[in-house]
Structures are given as C-alpha cells and as structure tokens.
Design an enzyme around this catalytic site. Structure first.
Site, PDB file in Angstrom:
ATOM      1  N   PHE A  22       0.749   3.349   2.603  1.00  0.00           N
ATOM      2  CA  PHE A  22      -0.536   2.728   2.933  1.00  0.00           C
ATOM      3  C   PHE A  22      -0.248   1.461   3.727  1.00  0.00           C
ATOM      4  CE2 PHE A  22      -4.167   0.030   2.788  1.00  0.00           C
ATOM      5  CZ  PHE A  22      -5.221   0.919   2.984  1.00  0.00           C
ATOM      6  N   ASP A  41       7.039  -3.730   5.181  1.00  0.00           N
ATOM      7  CA  ASP A  41       5.649  -4.123   4.972  1.00  0.00           C
ATOM      8  C   ASP A  41       5.561  -4.765   3.595  1.00  0.00           C
ATOM      9  OD1 ASP A  41       2.999  -4.411   4.396  1.00  0.00           O
ATOM     10  OD2 ASP A  41       2.376  -2.491   5.268  1.00  0.00           O
ATOM     11  N   LYS A  90      -2.339 -10.765   3.097  1.00  0.00           N
ATOM     12  CA  LYS A  90      -2.948 -11.002   1.786  1.00  0.00           C
ATOM     13  C   LYS A  90      -2.742 -12.425   1.251  1.00  0.00           C
ATOM     14  CE  LYS A  90      -2.952  -6.109   0.491  1.00  0.00           C
ATOM     15  NZ  LYS A  90      -4.345  -5.738   0.691  1.00  0.00           N
TER      16      LYS A  90
HETATM   17  C1  LIG Z   1       1.237  -2.545   2.132  1.00  0.00           C
HETATM   18  C2  LIG Z   1      -0.040  -2.828   2.864  1.00  0.00           C
HETATM   19  N1  LIG Z   1      -0.040  -2.949   4.185  1.00  0.00           N
HETATM   20  C3  LIG Z   1      -1.156  -3.212   4.878  1.00  0.00           C
HETATM   21  C4  LIG Z   1      -2.373  -3.365   4.252  1.00  0.00           C
HETATM   22  C5  LIG Z   1      -3.617  -3.626   5.047  1.00  0.00           C
HETATM   23  O1  LIG Z   1      -4.082  -4.915   4.856  1.00  0.00           O
HETATM   24  P1  LIG Z   1      -5.587  -5.294   5.255  1.00  0.00           P
HETATM   25  O2  LIG Z   1      -6.483  -4.635   4.258  1.00  0.00           O
HETATM   26  O3  LIG Z   1      -5.622  -6.801   5.178  1.00  0.00           O
HETATM   27  O4  LIG Z   1      -5.807  -4.792   6.648  1.00  0.00           O
HETATM   28  C6  LIG Z   1      -2.435  -3.239   2.863  1.00  0.00           C
HETATM   29  C7  LIG Z   1      -3.716  -3.360   2.147  1.00  0.00           C
HETATM   30  O5  LIG Z   1      -3.877  -2.995   1.019  1.00  0.00           O
HETATM   31  C8  LIG Z   1      -1.235  -2.966   2.150  1.00  0.00           C
HETATM   32  O6  LIG Z   1      -1.241  -2.816   0.818  1.00  0.00           O
END
Ligand SMILES: Cc1ncc(COP(=O)(O)O)c(C=O)c1O
Length: 407
Positions: A145, A231, A260
C-alpha cells in the site's frame, strides 16, 4: 469557541449525503482531542489506538507542535517555491541529517512522496544508470500500500484499489513480499531502476518480513545497481521503536519516503530523502508542489525532528510496545489466530469463525477504544507514542474482552 449543535447521528447523515463514500468510518464524530484521547460531540471519551495511521505518533495537539504551528501562523504561511523562506533550508538540512542523507524533496501527502520517488528512480535510471529511455522498471511487492493515485493503485494487488480505474501506468513488476528468491529473479532485468518496499507492510495488516529479508534485498539492490526505496511513511519516525523500521535490520536504503508523522498530525508534510547523486537528477521546472515545504510545514516539521532527536518516543514505543505484545499474546482468546507487532504497532489476526474484524472494532468503539480493521480478519492498533502504560493496561482488558466475545 464554535461548536456544532448537531448530534453525531445528524452529522454522520450530512456526511452520507454530501461526501463521496470513499471511506467507511466507524460511527464516532470527534470534536476535541488531546494526547491519546479524543472526545465526541456528545462528550464521550475514547482512547485513540489508531493515531490516524501513525500521523499522530506524537499524540493529538502535542503542545510543542501546536506552539510551533501557531507561532508560524503569525509570521508567514506560504511563499510557494517561487521564493525562498527562512525555514526551508534548516528543515531540509535537519531532515537530511536525521536520515544520514544529503538532500530532501519536500511534498505534502504520502502518495505525492511515492510519486516523486518513482520519478526520481526513473530519471536516475536514465541519467545515471544508463537504462534506455522509456524502459525503466520498478519492482514492488504483492500486498503493498503506497497511496491512491492512478500510478500507485496500478501496481496494487488489492482489487478494490484497482477495479474500474484503469488503464494504469506501465513499468512496474510485483513480487511476493518477503520472498528473496523472487526479488533476485526480478532484479536480473537490467532495466530495473528501483525496488519500492514497505519495511513492514501496514495496510496489509502489519506484516513483518522474515528476518534477513531487508539486508538481503539491500545487498541485491547494490549488486544490481538498483535503488532501494524504503516507504517509511507509516513505519518511520518512531512507530516501531526505532526512528526508521529499516534501522531494526541494520539497513540504510538509498531513498527514504516519509510522511504522516512528519506533519505532527497538524498538516500533511511528506518528503523524499536521499543522496545528492540521486535527488540531484532534478532540474528546475521538472517537479514540484505549490504547498511542498511551506513555512508552516517546515515549522512543524522542524519541531517533529527535535522531538525525534530526544529519542524519547522511539524508546517509549519499544518498551511499551514490547510489553503490550507479550501481554496480548498471553491473554489472546481462541478467536485470535496470530498477534504480530513491532514497537507500538500491532496486527491481530482473527480466526475465520471470529471475523469480521470490523465487528470487533465496532465493539471496541462501544467500550471507548478507537481501532481499525484492515481487510476482513485483522484488527490493527497503532497508539500514539505518548500513550501511558495505564491507558494501555485499561485498553488491554477491553481488547481481550471484545475478542473473547467472538471466540
Ligand atoms: C506505507 C504508505 N505509503 C503511502 C501512504 C499514502 O499516504 P497518504 O495517505 O498521505 O497519501 C500510506 C498511507 O496509509 C502508507 O501507509
């Protein structure tokens, strides 16, 4: 203070009528929050064990973060990157230093950081690695994700993320998460420029890869001249008991993606952080964002970095998380198939008979706890790192009770 005169039911009805139904929230309407606790419009209090998917690592309205934001609101809020502002350089310098890197590319949402990393890896592949133009590939993992843009959902293995949204961006190859042989095979392709991976898969249910996977992946990436892109948007900044989840495995990636908690739960702040030979590929006009690196983001971000440098939050996450995981495993009723965790982050898998996890979260809500299901059978907990041991003891009893009701 302005306060809604409508009750929860009416406010939820407004959302149902006027917001797109792109989420299925639990029926609670928060009006106030402080630390690990929120209060709904009727005055009922709940312990927040989701922390906005780790965006609230420092809790709701951490006084230092709120102070930094308020002071900045009284100075300057936005310049765009057409001009400089006095916090941008310090923010980039300090964030790069926290990551042991040289450079930062500041964005807003997590998905934007991921998109930025994809562009970075492709450009690096053409300019530095020498991949023929138009051929770059990025390897990702099944169950990933990384956000919700068309490009990102295009390499998701979750049908609810993809169905009805194609056509998608080409240039991605997916391999099973945690399978080093599959990764080695995928990296044999000389057109591969990056391996994009969550050090622990969050949305998939707090899935921890086998020991040694990340170090081996890191070695393979350097052998094949492929960028390891971690990530750490959800895993990073203290969540798992270290500043970065990669640290736990002794791995330093080529590129960190952060988001975040970098915005202190106040505003969206994300970043790609890497070496100068990687982020140096961008020239003026090739990428950007009007709000990326804005003064309020930098003011809050600098304060987040200061909190992280104390090491206090990482330590709390490690100590409290280790204790809670042990207790949860000891007390888990027969409705629980498995409990995973690292730091203050837990995935509780239910047996097929005890599922759906949503029903457990609804019961927890009645008991005064906010938690979130992921997929059918997993309850996910990510308490703010400021939560007290007493609060977690209180929560443990209720979580065990709610799970036992489904045994
Ligand atoms: C590992 C990871 N990458 C990217 C994102 C995307 O972040 P955003 O919701 O701020 O676009 C998330 C969101 O949950 C995430 O958990």
């Amino acid at each position: 203070m302005t306060r809604s005169r409508l009750g929860s039911a009416e406010l939820i009805e407004l959302v149902d009528r006027h917001s797109a139904h792109n989420y299925h929230p639990l029926p609670v309407v928060v009006a106030d929050a402080e630390g690990a606790w929120v209060t709904d419009v009727e005055g009922k209090r709940y312990l927040d064990l989701l922390a906005a998917y780790s965006a609230l690592n420092f809790g709701h309205r951490h006084p230092d973060l709120i102070r930094a934001a308020k002071e900045q609101l009284d100075r300057v809020t936005l310049t765009s990157r057409a001009f400089h502002h006095d916090l941008f350089g310090p923010f980039c310098e300090e964030l790069a230093a926290l990551c042991g890197m040289d450079m930062v590319l500041a964005m807003n949402s997590g998905a934007e950081a991921v998109e930025t990393a994809i562009k970075t890896a492709r450009r690096w592949g053409y300019d530095v690695k020498g991949v023929p133009e138009g051929r770059a590939k990025i390897v990702v993992c099944d169950g990933n994700f990384h956000g919700r843009t068309i490009t990102i959902v295009g390499f998701s293995s979750d049908p609810s993320a993809t169905a009805g949204f194609g056509p998608f961006t080409p240039g991605f190859v997916s391999v099973p998460y945690g399978d080093i042989e599959a990764l080695a095979t995928a990296l044999e392709d000389p057109d591969v420029v990056g391996f994009l991976v969550e050090p622990i898969q969050g949305e998939a249910g707090v899935i921890i890869p086998p020991d040694g996977y990340l170090p081996q992946a890191s070695r393979l990436c350097s052998e094949r001249n492929v960028l390891l892109i971690a990530d750490e948007i959800q895993t990073g900044l203290g969540r798992v008991g270290t500043t970065f989840a990669c640290e736990h495995e002794g791995v330093v990636p080529d590129v960190y993606l952060l988001g975040k908690a970098l915005g202190g739960g106040i505003l969206p702040v994300s970043a790609v952080v890497s070496r100068a030979d990687v982020l140096g590929v961008f020239r003026p006009g090739e990428h950007g964002s009007t709000f990326g690196g804005n003064p309020v983001a930098c003011a809050v971000g600098l304060e987040v970095l200061r909190l992280l440098r104390t090491g206090e939050y990482q330590q709390r996450s490690k100590d409290l998380g280790g204790w809670f995981l042990r207790r949860l495993r000891e007390e888990a009723p027969t409705s629980v198939k498995e409990v995973r965790g690292r730091g203050l982050w837990f995935g509780i898998d239910l047996t097929p008979r005890a599922a759906p996890a949503r029903a457990v979260c609804e019961r927890l809500l009645e008991l005064g706890i906010l938690a979130k299901d992921t997929h059918e059978a997993t309850v996910r907990l990510a308490p703010p790192l400021v939560v007290s041991r007493g609060d977690m003891e209180w929560a443990l009893d209720r979580i065990v009770d709610a799970l036992a009701e489904r045994a």
